[in-house]
Design a protein around this motif. Structure first.
Motif, PDB file in Angstrom:
ATOM      1  N   MET A 160       0.856  -1.278  -0.066  1.00  0.00           N
ATOM      2  CA  MET A 160      -0.075  -0.040   0.095  1.00  0.00           C
ATOM      3  C   MET A 160       0.945   1.259   0.052  1.00  0.00           C
ATOM      4  N   THR A 161       0.494   2.280  -0.808  1.00  0.00           N
ATOM      5  CA  THR A 161       1.178   3.445  -0.889  1.00  0.00           C
ATOM      6  C   THR A 161       0.873   4.276   0.156  1.00  0.00           C
ATOM      7  N   ASP A 162       1.605   5.413   0.536  1.00  0.00           N
ATOM      8  CA  ASP A 162       1.673   6.350   1.700  1.00  0.00           C
ATOM      9  C   ASP A 162       0.124   7.012   1.332  1.00  0.00           C
ATOM     10  N   GLU A 163      -0.048   7.403  -0.099  1.00  0.00           N
ATOM     11  CA  GLU A 163      -1.269   8.190  -0.320  1.00  0.00           C
ATOM     12  C   GLU A 163      -2.325   7.439  -0.073  1.00  0.00           C
ATOM     13  N   ASN A 164      -2.422   5.902  -0.322  1.00  0.00           N
ATOM     14  CA  ASN A 164      -3.632   4.982   0.248  1.00  0.00           C
ATOM     15  C   ASN A 164      -3.699   5.191   1.752  1.00  0.00           C
ATOM     16  N   MET A 165      -2.609   5.201   2.322  1.00  0.00           N
ATOM     17  CA  MET A 165      -2.816   5.154   3.832  1.00  0.00           C
ATOM     18  C   MET A 165      -3.415   6.508   4.138  1.00  0.00           C
ATOM     19  N   LEU A 166      -3.129   7.714   3.529  1.00  0.00           N
ATOM     20  CA  LEU A 166      -3.564   8.958   3.956  1.00  0.00           C
ATOM     21  C   LEU A 166      -5.122   9.157   3.767  1.00  0.00           C
ATOM     22  N   THR A 167      -5.389   8.397   2.579  1.00  0.00           N
ATOM     23  CA  THR A 167      -6.806   8.461   2.225  1.00  0.00           C
ATOM     24  C   THR A 167      -7.612   7.634   3.360  1.00  0.00           C
ATOM     25  N   TYR A 168      -7.048   6.262   3.840  1.00  0.00           N
ATOM     26  CA  TYR A 168      -7.787   5.458   4.723  1.00  0.00           C
ATOM     27  C   TYR A 168      -7.720   6.216   5.868  1.00  0.00           C
ATOM     28  N   LYS A 169      -6.795   7.075   6.243  1.00  0.00           N
ATOM     29  CA  LYS A 169      -6.699   7.783   7.626  1.00  0.00           C
ATOM     30  C   LYS A 169      -7.586   8.843   7.742  1.00  0.00           C
ATOM     31  N   ARG A 170      -7.950   9.443   6.442  1.00  0.00           N
ATOM     32  CA  ARG A 170      -8.958  10.462   6.383  1.00  0.00           C
ATOM     33  C   ARG A 170     -10.290   9.865   6.601  1.00  0.00           C
ATOM     34  N   ARG A 171     -10.780   8.929   6.026  1.00  0.00           N
ATOM     35  CA  ARG A 171     -11.776   7.993   6.226  1.00  0.00           C
ATOM     36  C   ARG A 171     -12.220   7.677   7.307  1.00  0.00           C
ATOM     37  N   LEU A 172     -10.990   6.973   8.020  1.00  0.00           N
ATOM     38  CA  LEU A 172     -11.318   6.506   9.566  1.00  0.00           C
ATOM     39  C   LEU A 172     -11.411   7.759  10.455  1.00  0.00           C
ATOM     40  N   ALA A 173     -10.992   8.844  10.139  1.00  0.00           N
ATOM     41  CA  ALA A 173     -11.012  10.066  10.965  1.00  0.00           C
ATOM     42  C   ALA A 173     -12.663  10.605  10.937  1.00  0.00           C
ATOM     43  N   ARG A 174     -13.189  10.447   9.642  1.00  0.00           N
ATOM     44  CA  ARG A 174     -14.298  11.095   9.495  1.00  0.00           C
ATOM     45  C   ARG A 174     -15.320   9.944  10.273  1.00  0.00           C
ATOM     46  N   LEU A 175     -15.186   8.595  10.158  1.00  0.00           N
ATOM     47  CA  LEU A 175     -15.896   7.562  11.036  1.00  0.00           C
ATOM     48  C   LEU A 175     -15.780   7.925  12.351  1.00  0.00           C
ATOM     49  N   LEU A 176     -14.854   8.208  12.809  1.00  0.00           N
ATOM     50  CA  LEU A 176     -14.457   8.376  14.379  1.00  0.00           C
ATOM     51  C   LEU A 176     -15.240   9.321  14.706  1.00  0.00           C
ATOM     52  N   LEU A 177     -15.372  10.533  14.032  1.00  0.00           N
ATOM     53  CA  LEU A 177     -15.951  11.540  14.241  1.00  0.00           C
ATOM     54  C   LEU A 177     -17.762  11.642  14.430  1.00  0.00           C
ATOM     55  N   GLU A 178     -18.096  10.866  13.371  1.00  0.00           N
ATOM     56  CA  GLU A 178     -19.293  10.700  13.125  1.00  0.00           C
ATOM     57  C   GLU A 178     -19.794   9.663  14.212  1.00  0.00           C
ATOM     58  N   LYS A 179     -19.125   8.411  14.505  1.00  0.00           N
ATOM     59  CA  LYS A 179     -19.624   7.318  15.373  1.00  0.00           C
ATOM     60  C   LYS A 179     -18.933   7.387  16.853  1.00  0.00           C
ATOM     61  N   SER A 180     -17.951   7.877  17.029  1.00  0.00           N
ATOM     62  CA  SER A 180     -17.289   7.746  18.319  1.00  0.00           C
ATOM     63  C   SER A 180     -16.795   9.073  19.151  1.00  0.00           C
ATOM     64  N   TYR A 181     -17.026  10.299  18.584  1.00  0.00           N
ATOM     65  CA  TYR A 181     -16.490  11.343  19.174  1.00  0.00           C
ATOM     66  C   TYR A 181     -17.692  12.079  19.584  1.00  0.00           C
ATOM     67  N   ARG A 182     -17.899  12.634  20.765  1.00  0.00           N
ATOM     68  CA  ARG A 182     -19.062  13.322  21.429  1.00  0.00           C
ATOM     69  C   ARG A 182     -18.355  14.554  22.329  1.00  0.00           C
ATOM     70  N   GLU A 183     -19.218  15.695  22.079  1.00  0.00           N
ATOM     71  CA  GLU A 183     -18.537  16.826  23.165  1.00  0.00           C
ATOM     72  C   GLU A 183     -19.615  17.049  24.089  1.00  0.00           C
ATOM     73  N   GLY A 184     -19.338  17.446  25.218  1.00  0.00           N
ATOM     74  CA  GLY A 184     -20.225  17.736  26.318  1.00  0.00           C
ATOM     75  C   GLY A 184     -19.264  17.580  27.579  1.00  0.00           C
ATOM     76  N   ASP A 185     -19.981  17.154  28.786  1.00  0.00           N
ATOM     77  CA  ASP A 185     -19.425  17.126  29.987  1.00  0.00           C
ATOM     78  C   ASP A 185     -19.185  15.542  30.367  1.00  0.00           C
ATOM     79  N   PHE A 186     -17.983  15.156  30.588  1.00  0.00           N
ATOM     80  CA  PHE A 186     -17.875  13.603  30.695  1.00  0.00           C
ATOM     81  C   PHE A 186     -16.990  13.320  31.824  1.00  0.00           C
ATOM     82  N   VAL A 187     -17.048  12.249  32.358  1.00  0.00           N
ATOM     83  CA  VAL A 187     -15.983  11.545  33.172  1.00  0.00           C
ATOM     84  C   VAL A 187     -15.247  10.509  32.771  1.00  0.00           C
TER      85      VAL A 187
END
Length: 190
Positions: free
Chosen positions: A1-28
């Motif tokens: 896999m090329t570094d360009e592919n990895m950057l594409t995959y990393k961007r896609r994972l970042a979008r998924l993480l923000l959509e599904k796993s990241y929440r703002e608010g007050d947490f412990v």
């Protein structure tokens, strides 16, 4: 896999993480600290594409490290270990998996580490973690893996919260390889 592919995959994972796993608010957090955001990586790690991306990115990160497997503390690392072992096999560089229990099994062999039958004493492994805040959970898992006779050559996480965990791990002799810091995640995912 090329570094360009990895950057594409990393961007896609970042979008998924923000959509599904990241929440703002007050947490412990598990560390007891209060935070203005919460990161529940399991949602993304248990998503079909998310698991594939995580396994692909960790496998790429670990290439060339001459390791026999990957491990982590149950339950957060379970899907990370599973995804990485499957993708590593698919890519022709198979890595076996280890799971570290929070408490020793109360029956049978009473062990802390599952999967040791696929390893020999002294084998080199990498530890995986979903989120590093203080590094405490990852250090506990590392202690258990070392006590089982294996050598830890890398510690990796999906997210470094940039709250002292990297430094605590470095004090213990480990360099953290994180796919994202919070800053990276927000920049790549939006």
């Amino acid at each position: 896999m090329t570094d360009e592919n990895m950057l594409t995959y990393k961007r896609r994972l970042a979008r998924l993480l923000l959509e599904k796993s990241y929440r703002e608010g007050d947490f412990v957090l598990a560390s007891g600290r209060k935070s203005d955001y919460y990161f529940d990586c399991r949602v993304t790690a248990l998503h079909a594409e998310g698991a594939w991306l995580i396994g692909t990115l960790f496998t790429h990160l670990l290439k060339g490290m001459d390791i026999k497997g990957v491990g982590g503390m149950t339950m957060g690392a379970d899907p990370l270990v599973a995804a990485t072992t499957v993708i590593s096999h698919e890519q022709g560089c198979p890595l076996n998996g280890l799971l570290v229990r929070k408490e020793a099994k109360g029956h049978g062999t009473g062990q802390f580490v599952e999967g040791l039958g696929n390893f020999s004493a002294g084998d080199r492994v990498a530890m995986l973690e979903d989120v590093v805040t203080t590094g405490g959970s990852l250090l506990k898992a590392c202690d258990r893996i070392r006590d089982a006779g294996l050598s830890i050559v890398a510690v990796c996480a999906i997210l470094d919260r940039e709250e002292g965990g990297r430094e605590k791990l470095r004090e213990a002799g480990y360099d953290l390889h994180a796919l994202f810091t919070r800053t990276d995640l927000l920049a790549l995912g939006r």
